[in-house]
Scaffold this active site. Structure first.
Site, PDB file in Angstrom:
ATOM      1  N   CYS A  93       1.193 -14.644   9.933  1.00 38.17           N
ATOM      2  CA  CYS A  93      -0.184 -14.429  10.363  1.00 38.17           C
ATOM      3  C   CYS A  93      -1.115 -14.539   9.165  1.00 38.17           C
ATOM      4  CB  CYS A  93      -0.325 -13.061  11.016  1.00 38.17           C
ATOM      5  SG  CYS A  93      -1.996 -12.689  11.581  1.00 38.17           S
ATOM      6  N   LEU A  94      -1.731 -15.701   9.018  1.00 41.65           N
ATOM      7  CA  LEU A  94      -2.723 -15.928   7.968  1.00 41.65           C
ATOM      8  C   LEU A  94      -3.978 -16.503   8.609  1.00 41.65           C
ATOM      9  CD1 LEU A  94      -0.537 -17.611   5.195  1.00 41.65           C
ATOM     10  CD2 LEU A  94      -1.287 -15.241   5.272  1.00 41.65           C
TER      11      LEU A  94
END
Length: 273
Positions: A93-94
């Site tokens: 999750c970026l």
């Protein structure tokens, strides 16, 4: 690479990926990335752990899964090498990954994603999806072990990097710092929102049925016994009884008003909300 016969070279995604494959053909000291021989939309990459951090000396390998709408939609990034910062075999999750399509910009590239990934590694996980918060000692141990890690498709990953250094440009450094900051802000905002919701739910908790006193318990609590004195005459007892009867009637009225009010609150709580 001979993708011309397999893919429609007029497709914006195919044209863009073939151009990036040519640009990233030569590995650097910081990263290496290459599409699979049979799939232009899946890339494997290797990045060097950022210096002066718990990941210094580490070599980390992973996959990049690109949508057919690339570069209009972001890629998904998966790390395969144990590292202590990101979970393995799970989409990270970026703010530059598929978890945040609203922050992705088509001008970003696979190189931008790799440089941002390296920059993100030393930052706190703060509970984001796919993040880990291992101790510095554990991360350093994993960094040493990563040097002998091998990919079934690419071989020994440490051999994929070169001694040629190609650090980010000033423009890329500024962009990456903004990406990292945005990612951390989103994590902090999410945590603060969860805390506010939890506090609001606790404060809005109303009286439950177990906490409501029954009419019988109220009567027992408020009923006052006032025995007449043995020396009281018959003429004195009669007015006292009349007074007590009037007081008890008033108390009963108050009690029933309370009971009706409590019952209304319980009904409202159970059926109207």
């Amino acid at each position: 690479m001979a993708f011309e016969g397999k893919y429609n070279i007029k497709s914006p995604a195919v044209k863009r990926l073939m151009r990036e494959a040519c640009e990233l053909k030569e590995p650097t000291e910081e990263y290496w990335a290459h599409p699979l021989d049979d799939n232009l939309f899946e890339w494997h990459f290797t990045v060097q752990g950022p210096p002066a951090t718990d990941f210094e000396g580490g070599v980390y390998h992973g996959r990049i899964l690109l949508p057919t709408e690339y570069p209009m939609k972001p890629p998904n990034i998966i790390l395969l090498t144990p590292n202590g910062r990101f979970e393995t075999n799970k989409k990270i999750c970026l703010s530059i990954s598929g978890h945040h399509p609203e922050t992705w910009q088509p001008s970003w590239s696979i190189r931008t994603a790799l440089l941002a990934l390296i920059a993100f590694m030393p930052t706190p996980g703060n509970g984001t999806i796919g993040s880990l918060d291992y101790t510095p000692e554990e991360r350093q141990m994993l960094a040493r072990k990563s040097q002998s890690w091998e990919c079934s498709s690419c071989g020994r990953i440490i051999e994929q990097l070169s001694t040629v250094s190609k650090p980010p440009t000033q423009e890329e450094s500024t962009l990456i710092s903004q990406i990292a900051l945005k990612g951390e802000e989103q994590s902090i905002e999410k945590k603060e929102t969860e805390e506010i919701v939890s506090t609001a739910e606790e404060e809005s908790r109303e009286v439950t049925c177990d906490e409501i006193e029954t009419p019988e318990s109220i009567r027992q609590r408020v009923t006052i016994s006032r025995p007449a004195s043995s020396s009281t005459t018959a003429n004195e007892v009669q007015p006292q009884r009349a007074t007590m009867s009037s007081s008890e009637g008033y108390r009963n009225l108050v009690i029933w008003i309370l009971v009706v009010a409590i019952a209304f609150l319980v009904y409202r709580r159970l059926y109207l909300i």
